[in-house]
Enzyme design. Structure first.
Site, mmCIF file in Angstrom:
data_model
loop_
_atom_site.group_PDB
_atom_site.id
_atom_site.type_symbol
_atom_site.label_atom_id
_atom_site.label_comp_id
_atom_site.label_asym_id
_atom_site.label_seq_id
_atom_site.Cartn_x
_atom_site.Cartn_y
_atom_site.Cartn_z
ATOM 1 N N HIS A 136 1.291 -4.566 1.455
ATOM 2 C CA HIS A 136 0.768 -3.241 1.716
ATOM 3 C C HIS A 136 0.371 -2.659 0.347
ATOM 4 O O HIS A 136 0.534 -3.200 -0.552
ATOM 5 C CB HIS A 136 1.953 -2.589 2.227
ATOM 6 C CG HIS A 136 3.265 -2.641 1.457
ATOM 7 N ND1 HIS A 136 3.189 -1.945 0.191
ATOM 8 C CD2 HIS A 136 4.301 -3.210 1.394
ATOM 9 C CE1 HIS A 136 4.439 -2.403 -0.242
ATOM 10 N NE2 HIS A 136 5.094 -3.117 0.497
ATOM 11 N N THR A 157 10.655 -9.651 0.370
ATOM 12 C CA THR A 157 9.472 -10.423 0.545
ATOM 13 C C THR A 157 9.923 -11.838 0.545
ATOM 14 O O THR A 157 9.709 -12.684 1.273
ATOM 15 C CB THR A 157 8.336 -10.189 -0.628
ATOM 16 O OG1 THR A 157 7.818 -8.930 -0.156
ATOM 17 C CG2 THR A 157 7.222 -10.913 -0.340
ATOM 18 N N GLU A 173 5.863 -14.202 -5.540
ATOM 19 C CA GLU A 173 5.457 -12.650 -5.382
ATOM 20 C C GLU A 173 5.661 -12.051 -6.713
ATOM 21 O O GLU A 173 6.599 -12.399 -7.704
ATOM 22 C CB GLU A 173 6.799 -12.018 -4.563
ATOM 23 C CG GLU A 173 6.495 -10.552 -4.323
ATOM 24 C CD GLU A 173 7.601 -9.791 -3.748
ATOM 25 O OE1 GLU A 173 7.508 -8.713 -3.094
ATOM 26 O OE2 GLU A 173 8.664 -10.274 -4.223
ATOM 27 N N SER A 225 8.166 -3.330 3.179
ATOM 28 C CA SER A 225 7.953 -4.982 2.782
ATOM 29 C C SER A 225 8.691 -6.010 3.516
ATOM 30 O O SER A 225 8.370 -6.989 3.717
ATOM 31 C CB SER A 225 8.628 -4.900 1.085
ATOM 32 O OG SER A 225 7.756 -4.341 0.106
ATOM 33 N N ASP A 233 2.925 -7.680 -4.246
ATOM 34 C CA ASP A 233 3.493 -6.401 -3.912
ATOM 35 C C ASP A 233 2.990 -5.222 -4.145
ATOM 36 O O ASP A 233 2.989 -4.969 -5.155
ATOM 37 C CB ASP A 233 4.949 -6.498 -3.930
ATOM 38 C CG ASP A 233 5.699 -5.766 -2.704
ATOM 39 O OD1 ASP A 233 5.431 -4.918 -2.653
ATOM 40 O OD2 ASP A 233 6.807 -6.415 -2.284
ATOM 41 N N ASP A 259 4.708 -3.446 -6.880
ATOM 42 C CA ASP A 259 5.095 -2.348 -5.909
ATOM 43 C C ASP A 259 5.828 -1.189 -6.637
ATOM 44 O O ASP A 259 5.906 -0.077 -6.331
ATOM 45 C CB ASP A 259 5.895 -3.071 -4.772
ATOM 46 C CG ASP A 259 6.496 -2.147 -3.853
ATOM 47 O OD1 ASP A 259 6.038 -1.389 -3.308
ATOM 48 O OD2 ASP A 259 7.812 -2.201 -3.785
#
Length: 462
Positions: free
Chosen positions: A332, A156, A284, A103, A63, A289
């Site tokens: 992203h 996610t 994940e 997300s 992430d 992130d």
């Protein structure tokens, strides 16, 4: 493998605008999306591994990660990362209502092959439920798993097995994960499965008790996970909830009884591979992130290192198995990380300095006293450098001490940032195994699950 159908209750809620959950201003731009000649589920050329059989898919999502993270991490490690040789293409990430995705919208696109608005999980912009690649695989009798270092109900992982209008409604997401009978669930978020009477977030329901009635074995520590054995073919399932909220950042994990992301990945694969019909697993690396939001380069690199160890587990299994497709792609980019910062007359980067940082900026800031007079002692405790007088003064006077600390550490590594939120840059996709070359070219995030579904021979979106 027999699966009973669960009735999924949709929950409504308002979209929040704070932090990463917010809806960004403006809709998707006119140019958004691959050109007609570019790749897609039917577009990329088949450059070497044909239509070999795919029994299993392991979908690895770091992430917030993009090419700048990959470059800095390669320099941090001082050698190539495990995914470098498996680079295939790039993909766009815009959501249905914004040039910059959150997300929830990104996870939905990567799980269903359809765009939605920021903040929304598993529904299209009109509120209709979208089938996910995990659900489509399960409909074909395949085993399924979700692994994360966030709460397992976070945006996610939730995007693969739930359908809600507001990503923050994690108490509505939790029962949907159980209703969907995901075989292996490993992450944080125990409080989202317990009633308020037991210190949890559910109003009255004890979802852990419900899960155990459904055949889930509950594990709550690293040792319990490593010792666990379930029989997927006999209907047994695994629920690992290793923290009340999210797991600790990787650099703090040794002070807990929580497993590493690699250990959770290895356990998930080991259990899911029992299913003769194959499996779908999403893993994940959630906190890359969060490090980006904090502009915390040390946290970002060390959690990327933990994610790489998990990818190594997946690829090692795929190498031995021969029928497993491993796909790696972030949802992203976060923070606008740059390779090089400041005037940088020498045009150099030094991310290896981050190996000696042993706490997040947030943790260091929490150890400052009221007047921040101990700033030098705190920084010396958790890093390998001393502050200049000007740097110490900057931290003492900053409105956000953690951000000031992270900025100075980033300066030491010559890593810069442009944002404390998501950015709209394209994301690299890596793939290994049968049909990996179908990810070649310029794609959109909605293409990824369509390619996976095609490789597995399952119908997505019915």
């Amino acid at each position: 493998m027999f699966r009973k159908a669960g009735v999924v209750a949709l929950s409504a809620g308002l979209l929040l605008t704070a932090g990463a959950t917010g809806v960004m201003a403006g809709g998707s731009p006119d140019w958004a999306g691959p050109p007609d000649w570019a790749g897609g589920p039917g577009g990329p050329p088949d450059n070497g591994n044909g239509n070999q059989k795919v029994e299993n898919v392991i979908y690895m999502i770091p992430d917030g990660f993009n090419a700048d993270y990959a470059t800095n991490y390669r320099m941090y490690k001082d050698e190539e990362a495990v995914w470098d040789e498996h680079m295939k293409g790039m993909f766009t990430t815009y959501s249905a209502d914004s040039s910059i995705t959150d997300s929830a919208a990104a996870g939905t696109a990567m799980a269903t092959g359809e765009k939605t608005d920021n903040g929304v999980i598993g529904l299209n912009p009109e509120g209709n439920e979208l089938e996910t690649i995990l659900e489509a695989s399960a409909d074909e009798g395949m085993a399924s798993g979700l692994v994360a270092t966030s709460t397992i109900t976070h945006a996610t992982p939730a995007s693969f097995a739930s359908h809600v209008e507001d990503r923050n409604n994690e108490t509505a997401i939790a029962p949907q994960l159980l209703a969907g009978e995901v075989d292996v669930l490993l992450g944080g978020g125990k409080n989202n499965f317990l009633p308020e009477s037991e210190g949890g977030n559910q109003e009255t329901d004890n979802l852990i008790a419900q899960a155990e009635e459904q055949g889930y074995e509950l594990v709550e520590t690293q040792d319990a996970l490593l010792d666990s054995e379930i029989d997927i073919e006999d209907g047994e399932k695994l629920l690992g909830l290793f923290a009340d909220d999210a797991l600790a950042p990787e650099m703090h994990r040794d002070n807990t009884e929580e497993p590493s992301l690699a250990e959770m990945t290895e356990s998930a694969i080991g259990n899911l591979e029992q299913d003769d019909d194959g499996f779908f697993l999403m893993v994940e690396g959630s906190q890359i992130d969060w490090a980006g939001h904090a502009n915390d380069a040390a946290w970002a690199m060390q959690d990327t290192e933990a994610f790489e160890a998990a990818v190594e587990e997946a690829i090692e299994f795929a190498e031995d198995d021969g029928e497993t497709l491993v796909v790696v792609g972030g949802d992203h980019e976060t923070g606008g990380m740059t390779v090089g910062a400041g005037e940088n007359a020498d045009m150099n980067v030094n991310p290896s300095v981050l190996k000696d940082v042993t706490a997040t900026g947030d943790h260091m800031a929490s150890e400052l006293n009221d007047d921040r007079s101990n700033v030098n002692e705190v920084i010396e405790t958790y890093t390998n450098f001393e502050l200049s007088e000007a740097e110490a003064q900057t931290i003492q006077q900053a409105d956000d001490a953690a951000l000031a600390i992270n900025t100075i550490i980033g300066d030491q590594a010559l890593i810069g940032w442009t944002s404390t939120n998501h950015t709209g840059v394209d994301i690299p996709v890596y793939a290994y195994g049968p049909q990996a070359d179908k990810f070649t070219g310029y794609l959109d995030n909605t293409d990824l699950p369509k390619i996976m579904a095609g490789a597995l021979g399952v119908e997505l979106g019915e």
